[in-house]
Design a protein around this motif. Structure first.
Motif, PDB file in Angstrom:
ATOM      1  N   UNK A  36     -48.358  29.803  75.744  1.00  0.00           N
ATOM      2  CA  UNK A  36     -48.155  29.209  74.422  1.00  0.00           C
ATOM      3  C   UNK A  36     -49.469  29.160  73.639  1.00  0.00           C
ATOM      4  N   UNK A  37     -50.535  28.734  74.299  1.00  0.00           N
ATOM      5  CA  UNK A  37     -51.849  28.712  73.627  1.00  0.00           C
ATOM      6  C   UNK A  37     -52.275  30.122  73.214  1.00  0.00           C
ATOM      7  N   UNK A  38     -52.059  31.085  74.104  1.00  0.00           N
ATOM      8  CA  UNK A  38     -52.381  32.481  73.811  1.00  0.00           C
ATOM      9  C   UNK A  38     -51.608  32.952  72.578  1.00  0.00           C
ATOM     10  N   UNK A  39     -50.329  32.617  72.528  1.00  0.00           N
ATOM     11  CA  UNK A  39     -49.497  33.013  71.394  1.00  0.00           C
ATOM     12  C   UNK A  39     -49.975  32.358  70.114  1.00  0.00           C
ATOM     13  N   UNK A  40     -50.301  31.074  70.176  1.00  0.00           N
ATOM     14  CA  UNK A  40     -50.771  30.357  68.988  1.00  0.00           C
ATOM     15  C   UNK A  40     -52.045  30.983  68.441  1.00  0.00           C
ATOM     16  N   UNK A  41     -53.003  31.217  69.309  1.00  0.00           N
ATOM     17  CA  UNK A  41     -54.310  31.682  68.838  1.00  0.00           C
ATOM     18  C   UNK A  41     -54.361  33.174  68.539  1.00  0.00           C
ATOM     19  N   UNK A  43     -51.209  35.776  68.553  1.00  0.00           N
ATOM     20  CA  UNK A  43     -50.059  36.363  67.858  1.00  0.00           C
ATOM     21  C   UNK A  43     -49.768  35.649  66.549  1.00  0.00           C
ATOM     22  N   UNK A  44     -49.538  34.342  66.613  1.00  0.00           N
ATOM     23  CA  UNK A  44     -49.154  33.591  65.420  1.00  0.00           C
ATOM     24  C   UNK A  44     -50.306  33.480  64.429  1.00  0.00           C
ATOM     25  N   UNK A  45     -51.513  33.250  64.907  1.00  0.00           N
ATOM     26  CA  UNK A  45     -52.650  33.068  63.997  1.00  0.00           C
ATOM     27  C   UNK A  45     -52.913  34.303  63.162  1.00  0.00           C
ATOM     28  N   UNK A  46     -52.858  35.478  63.764  1.00  0.00           N
ATOM     29  CA  UNK A  46     -53.136  36.687  62.989  1.00  0.00           C
ATOM     30  C   UNK A  46     -52.080  36.894  61.903  1.00  0.00           C
ATOM     31  N   UNK A  47     -50.829  36.584  62.194  1.00  0.00           N
ATOM     32  CA  UNK A  47     -49.766  36.699  61.195  1.00  0.00           C
ATOM     33  C   UNK A  47     -49.942  35.666  60.088  1.00  0.00           C
ATOM     34  N   UNK A  48     -50.294  34.449  60.459  1.00  0.00           N
ATOM     35  CA  UNK A  48     -50.481  33.387  59.461  1.00  0.00           C
ATOM     36  C   UNK A  48     -51.697  33.663  58.582  1.00  0.00           C
ATOM     37  N   UNK A  49     -52.757  34.192  59.156  1.00  0.00           N
ATOM     38  CA  UNK A  49     -53.953  34.509  58.372  1.00  0.00           C
ATOM     39  C   UNK A  49     -53.601  35.529  57.298  1.00  0.00           C
ATOM     40  N   UNK A  61     -55.816  28.546  59.709  1.00  0.00           N
ATOM     41  CA  UNK A  61     -56.505  28.243  60.963  1.00  0.00           C
ATOM     42  C   UNK A  61     -55.672  27.247  61.755  1.00  0.00           C
ATOM     43  N   UNK A  62     -55.997  27.090  63.017  1.00  0.00           N
ATOM     44  CA  UNK A  62     -55.339  26.096  63.860  1.00  0.00           C
ATOM     45  C   UNK A  62     -56.168  24.818  63.769  1.00  0.00           C
ATOM     46  N   UNK A  63     -55.652  23.836  63.063  1.00  0.00           N
ATOM     47  CA  UNK A  63     -56.357  22.564  62.908  1.00  0.00           C
ATOM     48  C   UNK A  63     -56.114  21.631  64.089  1.00  0.00           C
ATOM     49  N   UNK A  64     -54.862  21.545  64.504  1.00  0.00           N
ATOM     50  CA  UNK A  64     -54.488  20.692  65.627  1.00  0.00           C
ATOM     51  C   UNK A  64     -53.270  21.300  66.311  1.00  0.00           C
ATOM     52  N   UNK A  65     -53.112  20.982  67.586  1.00  0.00           N
ATOM     53  CA  UNK A  65     -51.947  21.406  68.353  1.00  0.00           C
ATOM     54  C   UNK A  65     -51.306  20.164  68.959  1.00  0.00           C
ATOM     55  N   UNK A  66     -50.011  20.026  68.754  1.00  0.00           N
ATOM     56  CA  UNK A  66     -49.247  18.922  69.328  1.00  0.00           C
ATOM     57  C   UNK A  66     -48.471  19.456  70.525  1.00  0.00           C
ATOM     58  N   UNK A  67     -48.651  18.835  71.673  1.00  0.00           N
ATOM     59  CA  UNK A  67     -47.868  19.161  72.870  1.00  0.00           C
ATOM     60  C   UNK A  67     -46.918  18.004  73.133  1.00  0.00           C
ATOM     61  N   UNK A  68     -45.645  18.304  73.238  1.00  0.00           N
ATOM     62  CA  UNK A  68     -44.647  17.286  73.549  1.00  0.00           C
ATOM     63  C   UNK A  68     -44.193  17.526  74.982  1.00  0.00           C
ATOM     64  N   UNK A  69     -44.516  16.593  75.866  1.00  0.00           N
ATOM     65  CA  UNK A  69     -44.188  16.747  77.281  1.00  0.00           C
ATOM     66  C   UNK A  69     -42.939  15.970  77.677  1.00  0.00           C
ATOM     67  N   UNK A  70     -42.690  14.863  76.998  1.00  0.00           N
ATOM     68  CA  UNK A  70     -41.516  14.041  77.311  1.00  0.00           C
ATOM     69  C   UNK A  70     -41.167  13.261  76.052  1.00  0.00           C
ATOM     70  N   UNK A  71     -39.891  13.005  75.865  1.00  0.00           N
ATOM     71  CA  UNK A  71     -39.452  12.313  74.659  1.00  0.00           C
ATOM     72  C   UNK A  71     -38.219  11.491  74.979  1.00  0.00           C
TER      73      UNK A  71
END
Length: 87
Positions: A36-41, A43-49, A61-71
């Motif tokens: 997921x981190x690899x994809x964010x930085x 795959x997704x970042x290059x498309x968003x840029x 840019x990636x300002x913050x990343x939210x990880x949801x582990x339990x809800x």
């Protein structure tokens, strides 16, 4: 994991909203947090840029990343779209 440049929506995802409905393309599902981190930085970042440059004349840019582990049960719903949606 949810990445954001401005981070304005992350508070609602994490706590503010009573119910959260996320709609995402199935291409965003990956097997691990590392993937997921690899994809964010990469795959997704290059498309968003590229999109931000065309739309706003500036980089994204990636300002913050939210990880949801339990809800709380039933608070967050994820709707997956089989066609590629978003980045």
């Amino acid at each position: 994991m949810i990445a954001s440049a401005s981070c304005s929506q992350l508070a609602s995802y994490a706590w503010g909203a009573v119910h959260v409905i996320l709609v995402a393309g199935a291409q965003k599902i990956v097997p691990s947090l590392e993937a997921a981190r690899e994809r964010i930085y990469h795959t997704a970042s290059s498309s968003r840029i590229a999109r931000a440059q065309a739309a706003y004349g500036s980089n994204s840019y990636v300002g913050k990343i939210l990880e949801i582990h339990q809800e709380l049960p039933g608070r967050i719903h994820l709707v997956l779209i089989r066609q590629p949606v978003g980045f």
